[in-house]
Design a protein around this motif. Structure first.
Motif, PDB file in Angstrom:
ATOM      1  N   VAL A 220     -61.803 -22.826  61.276  1.00  0.00           N
ATOM      2  CA  VAL A 220     -60.882 -22.560  62.375  1.00  0.00           C
ATOM      3  C   VAL A 220     -61.683 -22.157  63.595  1.00  0.00           C
ATOM      4  O   VAL A 220     -62.853 -21.786  63.498  1.00  0.00           O
ATOM      5  N   LEU A 221     -61.044 -22.246  64.749  1.00  0.00           N
ATOM      6  CA  LEU A 221     -61.667 -21.741  65.959  1.00  0.00           C
ATOM      7  C   LEU A 221     -61.715 -20.234  65.839  1.00  0.00           C
ATOM      8  O   LEU A 221     -60.692 -19.568  65.769  1.00  0.00           O
ATOM      9  N   GLU A 222     -62.908 -19.647  65.761  1.00  0.00           N
ATOM     10  CA  GLU A 222     -63.039 -18.225  65.462  1.00  0.00           C
ATOM     11  C   GLU A 222     -62.490 -17.326  66.563  1.00  0.00           C
ATOM     12  O   GLU A 222     -62.118 -16.197  66.309  1.00  0.00           O
ATOM     13  N   ASP A 223     -62.432 -17.834  67.775  1.00  0.00           N
ATOM     14  CA  ASP A 223     -61.945 -17.012  68.873  1.00  0.00           C
ATOM     15  C   ASP A 223     -60.421 -16.961  68.826  1.00  0.00           C
ATOM     16  O   ASP A 223     -59.729 -17.784  69.400  1.00  0.00           O
ATOM     17  N   LYS A 224     -59.897 -15.987  68.083  1.00  0.00           N
ATOM     18  CA  LYS A 224     -58.453 -15.865  67.905  1.00  0.00           C
ATOM     19  C   LYS A 224     -57.739 -15.655  69.226  1.00  0.00           C
ATOM     20  O   LYS A 224     -56.631 -16.175  69.443  1.00  0.00           O
ATOM     21  N   SER A 225     -58.332 -14.935  70.134  1.00  0.00           N
ATOM     22  CA  SER A 225     -57.712 -14.692  71.431  1.00  0.00           C
ATOM     23  C   SER A 225     -57.493 -15.996  72.187  1.00  0.00           C
ATOM     24  O   SER A 225     -56.468 -16.187  72.840  1.00  0.00           O
ATOM     25  N   ARG A 226     -58.461 -16.904  72.088  1.00  0.00           N
ATOM     26  CA  ARG A 226     -58.317 -18.192  72.761  1.00  0.00           C
ATOM     27  C   ARG A 226     -57.213 -19.023  72.115  1.00  0.00           C
ATOM     28  O   ARG A 226     -56.452 -19.701  72.795  1.00  0.00           O
ATOM     29  N   VAL A 227     -57.116 -18.977  70.797  1.00  0.00           N
ATOM     30  CA  VAL A 227     -56.052 -19.698  70.099  1.00  0.00           C
ATOM     31  C   VAL A 227     -54.687 -19.204  70.567  1.00  0.00           C
ATOM     32  O   VAL A 227     -53.785 -19.992  70.857  1.00  0.00           O
TER      33      VAL A 227
ATOM     34  N   GLY B  94     -53.771 -18.104  60.722  1.00  0.00           N
ATOM     35  CA  GLY B  94     -54.166 -17.149  59.693  1.00  0.00           C
ATOM     36  C   GLY B  94     -54.120 -17.751  58.305  1.00  0.00           C
ATOM     37  O   GLY B  94     -54.976 -17.461  57.456  1.00  0.00           O
ATOM     38  N   VAL B  95     -53.130 -18.599  58.030  1.00  0.00           N
ATOM     39  CA  VAL B  95     -53.035 -19.257  56.728  1.00  0.00           C
ATOM     40  C   VAL B  95     -54.263 -20.136  56.492  1.00  0.00           C
ATOM     41  O   VAL B  95     -54.874 -20.110  55.424  1.00  0.00           O
ATOM     42  N   ARG B  96     -54.625 -20.920  57.473  1.00  0.00           N
ATOM     43  CA  ARG B  96     -55.790 -21.793  57.341  1.00  0.00           C
ATOM     44  C   ARG B  96     -57.056 -20.987  57.075  1.00  0.00           C
ATOM     45  O   ARG B  96     -57.904 -21.379  56.263  1.00  0.00           O
ATOM     46  N   LYS B  97     -57.186 -19.876  57.768  1.00  0.00           N
ATOM     47  CA  LYS B  97     -58.422 -19.097  57.657  1.00  0.00           C
ATOM     48  C   LYS B  97     -58.485 -18.275  56.373  1.00  0.00           C
ATOM     49  O   LYS B  97     -59.518 -18.257  55.694  1.00  0.00           O
TER      50      LYS B  97
END
Length: 231
Positions: free
Chosen positions: A191-198, A181-184
């Motif tokens: 960032v990898l937009e798929d937060k669920s995958r992260v 979240g900080v990076r974005k």
């Protein structure tokens, strides 16, 4: 000018006065916006000016800057915590892998905003209590629960206090997700937009790592749960 305004004795309708509670909530909202943009430097005179009110009026609602900061903390941080998250983390009818995925997706939906993260980072840099208060909340309501629930599912003895090594592993998990979240929202970095995958990948690393430390098999049992949930 309207016909009604031109008539002798005509008066414009008065604006409805806001209740003290509504005014107080407005001050908290504007103060949160101010702290998120400017940090916590300056005194109440500057803050009142930024809020568009007089210093005496601000003092009527918040006798000190510290009291206003506490109100912002309750509004931005504590009020966003949902009681159902406590229930989810402790719901042993679900595998811990599934619980943690569902929790972190809901939790990050609530905190991944520019305002929330900037206030948190500013307060840490300035030594404002908000940062320390919320670290306590994270440990007691999230990380301690993760360790407790992991140990239960792995068949390890229940402990009154989580071992420091296990708590630090939970911090690595939590911090990695938070830094996404900080990076974005702060650095505006790709960032990898798929937060669920992260979140899913972070949980795999955490569960595999802690399983290796203790020689348990929770990670293996939950791999099938993750794959089913990922579709």
């Amino acid at each position: 000018m309207s016909t009604a305004d031109s008539l002798p004795g005509a008066t414009r309708p008065k604006q409805k006065r806001r209740s003290p509670e509504a005014r107080r909530e407005e001050f908290i909202r504007k103060a949160a916006e101010f702290f998120a943009e400017e940090g916590f430097g300056g005194g109440t005179r500057e803050l009142a000016s930024k809020l568009g009110v007089t210093q005496p009026l601000l003092y009527r609602y918040f006798p000190s800057k510290d009291e206003l900061i506490q109100a912002v903390y309750r509004s931005v941080y504590l009020d966003r915590w949902k009681p159902e998250w406590d229930e989810l983390l402790g719901d042993r009818s679900k595998p811990i892998r599934l619980r943690l995925q569902q929790f972190y997706e809901a939790y990050t939906d609530a905190i991944f905003t520019r305002e929330w993260i900037r206030i948190y980072l500013f307060s840490g840099l300035k030594g404002v209590e908000i940062n320390r208060w919320y670290v306590g909340v994270v440990e007691s309501r999230i990380l301690n629960r993760i360790v407790e629930e992991y140990r239960h599912e792995a068949g390890l003895p229940a402990l009154k206090t989580p071992p420091s090594a296990e708590l630090e592993l939970a911090w690595v998990l939590h911090g990695g997700i938070f830094y996404y979240g900080v990076r974005k929202y702060i650095y505006n970095s790709p960032v990898l937009e798929d937060k669920s995958r992260v979140i899913s990948n972070a949980l795999d690393v955490f569960l595999e790592g802690i399983a290796r430390v203790f020689g348990t098999t929770v990670k293996a049992r939950n791999t099938a749960v993750r794959r089913t949930g990922d579709g």
